[in-house]
Motif scaffolding. Structure first.
Motif, PDB file in Angstrom:
ATOM      1  N   SER A  40       0.803  -1.280  -0.030  1.00 42.70           N
ATOM      2  CA  SER A  40      -0.131  -0.033  -0.002  1.00 42.70           C
ATOM      3  C   SER A  40       0.970   1.175  -0.034  1.00 42.70           C
ATOM      4  N   GLU A  41       1.918   1.330   0.703  1.00 45.38           N
ATOM      5  CA  GLU A  41       2.760   2.468   0.780  1.00 45.38           C
ATOM      6  C   GLU A  41       3.367   2.700  -0.644  1.00 45.38           C
ATOM      7  N   ALA A  42       3.754   1.597  -1.453  1.00 44.35           N
ATOM      8  CA  ALA A  42       4.566   1.866  -2.949  1.00 44.35           C
ATOM      9  C   ALA A  42       3.410   2.595  -3.756  1.00 44.35           C
ATOM     10  N   LEU A  43       2.217   2.379  -3.386  1.00 46.35           N
ATOM     11  CA  LEU A  43       1.343   3.059  -4.155  1.00 46.35           C
ATOM     12  C   LEU A  43       0.254   3.952  -3.466  1.00 46.35           C
ATOM     13  N   ALA A  44       0.947   4.717  -2.712  1.00 43.26           N
ATOM     14  CA  ALA A  44       0.236   5.672  -1.581  1.00 43.26           C
ATOM     15  C   ALA A  44      -0.456   6.757  -2.714  1.00 43.26           C
ATOM     16  N   PHE A  45      -1.710   6.981  -2.474  1.00 41.05           N
ATOM     17  CA  PHE A  45      -2.449   8.184  -3.177  1.00 41.05           C
ATOM     18  C   PHE A  45      -2.095   9.472  -2.403  1.00 41.05           C
ATOM     19  N   ASP A  46      -1.711  10.396  -3.165  1.00 42.63           N
ATOM     20  CA  ASP A  46      -1.288  11.686  -2.598  1.00 42.63           C
ATOM     21  C   ASP A  46      -2.649  12.564  -2.431  1.00 42.63           C
ATOM     22  N   LYS A  47      -3.221  12.524  -1.348  1.00 35.28           N
ATOM     23  CA  LYS A  47      -4.313  13.481  -1.144  1.00 35.28           C
ATOM     24  C   LYS A  47      -4.161  14.987  -1.279  1.00 35.28           C
ATOM     25  N   ASP A  48      -2.907  15.397  -1.201  1.00 34.29           N
ATOM     26  CA  ASP A  48      -2.720  16.819  -1.546  1.00 34.29           C
ATOM     27  C   ASP A  48      -2.500  17.325  -3.154  1.00 34.29           C
ATOM     28  N   ALA A  49      -2.465  16.046  -3.948  1.00 38.31           N
ATOM     29  CA  ALA A  49      -1.985  16.522  -5.417  1.00 38.31           C
ATOM     30  C   ALA A  49      -3.274  16.634  -6.443  1.00 38.31           C
ATOM     31  N   TYR A  50      -4.116  17.660  -5.843  1.00 33.64           N
ATOM     32  CA  TYR A  50      -5.017  17.987  -6.713  1.00 33.64           C
ATOM     33  C   TYR A  50      -5.120  19.538  -7.312  1.00 33.64           C
ATOM     34  N   THR A  51      -5.972  19.800  -8.324  1.00 31.63           N
ATOM     35  CA  THR A  51      -6.246  21.196  -8.575  1.00 31.63           C
ATOM     36  C   THR A  51      -7.869  21.387  -8.243  1.00 31.63           C
TER      37      THR A  51
END
Length: 538
Positions: A40-51
């Motif tokens: 799960s850490e290798a494919l962690a969703f970055d919840k701050d990477a949005y517009t």
């Protein structure tokens, strides 16, 4: 192969969307890690990477809503992508609807694929929700091949799979936008498709690449519980035509170990790929039996030129359908009894066609109904109910879309022949009938095809050995004038799921063709009902 350019998460903007200040600029997860099941850490969703974007969405009732949402663009969903342009997904989360702040933390997730014709589908260049499309199809960028597909009408009725359906007024329907306006989270995955070829001439998007990619995308979402917005246990899939077939397959084959090896090869997340519900419009599926089913349904109908197909071939294929249908041992909905080649016409008329015509006619004004019935005298209208024969229904539909065989073409020209290509071989026969017609009575299918066909067909997961991890909720739709496939295909799918005790909502749109969706608002409400979702405000 590693041929695709990295998709990344460039800031979104563009037509009909107003980019606003973003609260985060981090890079999306994904990349080129080693093959194998990813943590799960290798494919962690970055919840701050949005517009943050704002758009106006018209709902199914015609009302406009201003929707502010967070848009996460082109997130690679595996650690060892073959082509990141296609193996990425977009996420849209509503923040404000008509000025009211909404909380989508536990909202259902619409998982809307836009596959059409089993072609590659990319969301990498989308500028907002509902912007993905199948390449090589109208509404999508050009592909290496634009030859008509057996699963994508040459007339171009389907613009881009799940994001290109047509409503009763001829306008386009975007389920992702409707879902976002209803307060749901929307995930739009890309997937490889049959026309992708690398520099060495290898076809790297043929079966089972598309379903493997979509499963990997579901695993990515589920592995990011608490990071990605929405309720990862309430994923509702949608798709049209080939996308409808893949949506059905996602629902039927959840967590099947048969896909573990190809999923591990692309570095899919170590998580479940089961989904909560399936929405499928005109699914082009059960391909190894589709030629016989097509001839049973449309064998007597003329082609668009007015000619008839080879009736000897048609008769042989209809015989194959009869044997296959008997082997399924399915019973019709509403207590109809055993479904066979002998009584399927009666079943379709009673269960689907007459009720479809009845709904259509009942909704017309008295004057419009009178006019329609005058122009379609094969319908008897009595007591508020439409009645007619199967033979008259076939005459009413008119020309069939495809020649014979419809899917495994003798000359390997069908899209499905390409779908089952392998390596540098663009197209292969995938039925013994077509293979032996061209190569002689002793020819044998390639040894890998049986397993590949199984991976592309939802029916074995419902009939041969029912999958306990399948979805238990099915929404199945198609038009009565859709001759891109046989009406028995979706009806069998519905009957198989119903036999297992699943909830099945299956109906036909009267006088509509391939790619129709005349009740999109009902689907959005259905999602709310089956997930027990009530929109939350902040």
């Amino acid at each position: 192969m590693g041929i695709g350019a990295t998709a990344g998460v460039a800031a979104a903007g563009g037509v009909a969307l107003t980019a606003q200040a973003s609260s985060g600029t981090g890079a999306a997860s994904g990349g080129s890690g080693a093959a194998g099941a990813a943590s799960s850490e290798a494919l962690a969703f970055d919840k701050d990477a949005y517009t943050t974007l704002t758009t106006t969405i018209t709902d199914a009732d015609g009302a406009d809503h201003e929707v502010e949402y967070r848009f996460y663009k082109a997130v690679t969903y595996v650690t060892a992508p073959v082509d990141e342009k296609y193996q990425c997904l977009n996420v849209s989360m509503p923040v404000r609807i008509d000025g009211t702040a909404v909380d989508a933390t536990d909202a259902p997730i619409l998982f809307a694929n836009s596959v059409g014709g089993y072609m590659p589908s990319s969301v990498a260049d989308a500028t907002g929700v509902g912007g993905g499309g199948a390449t090589g199809m109208p509404g999508g960028p050009p592909s290496a091949s634009t030859a008509p597909s057996a699963s994508a009408s040459a007339s171009g009725e389907v613009a881009s799979g799940g994001n290109g359906m047509v409503n009763a007024q001829g306008g386009m329907v975007s389920l992702p936008k409707l879902a976002l306006a209803a307060g749901y989270v929307v995930v739009e995955p890309g997937a490889r498709g049959r026309t992708l070829v690398d520099a060495d001439g290898t076809y790297y998007g043929v079966a089972p690449a598309a379903i493997v990619d979509l499963k990997a995308a579901v695993r990515y979402v589920r592995s990011n519980r608490g990071r990605i917005p929405g309720d990862v246990d309430r994923i509702v899939s949608s798709g049209t035509s080939a996308g409808g077939a893949l949506s059905s397959l996602l629902g039927a084959s959840g967590d099947s170990p048969l896909y573990d090896k190809p999923l591990a090869a692309i570095g899919a997340a170590d998580a479940s790929d089961a989904i909560f519900a399936t929405g499928a419009w005109c699914p082009i599926t059960d391909l190894e039996h589709a030629d016989g089913a097509y001839e049973w349904n449309w064998g007597s109908n003329p082609t668009s030129s007015g000619s008839t197909v080879d009736q000897a071939v048609s008769k042989e294929l209809r015989s194959q359908f009869a044997e296959y249908q008997a082997s399924l041992r399915l019973k019709g909905l509403n207590g109809f009894g055993a479904l066979t080649a002998r009584n399927y016409d009666e079943y379709l008329v009673r269960q689907h066609m007459e009720p479809s015509a009845t709904r259509y006619l009942a909704a017309l004004s008295d004057a419009d109904r009178k006019s329609y019935l005058a122009a379609n005298t094969f319908i008897t209208w009595s007591g508020g109910r439409a009645r007619f024969s199967w033979a008259d229904f076939l005459t009413h539909v008119g020309a069939r879309k495809k020649s014979t065989p419809a899917f495994d073409a003798f000359d390997l020209s069908a899209g499905e022949n390409n779908l089952f290509g392998k390596g540098t071989t663009k197209a292969r026969h995938f039925t013994l009938y077509s293979l032996r017609h061209e190569s002689g009575g002793s020819a044998r299918l390639d040894s890998d095809l049986l397993a590949t066909l199984h991976l592309m067909n939802p029916m074995p997961f419902l009939t041969e050995k029912p999958n306990p991890h399948r979805t238990k909720h099915w929404w199945i739709r198609l038009g009565t004038k859709d001759s891109d496939t046989s009406h028995t295909v979706s009806a069998n799918l519905a009957a198989a799921a119903n036999a297992l005790g699943d909830e099945v909502d299956h109906l036909y749109y009267w006088d509509e063709g391939h790619g129709a969706n005349t009740d999109p608002g009902d689907f959005i409400k259905w999602i709310a009902r089956i997930t027990n979702h009530t929109p939350k405000t902040k």
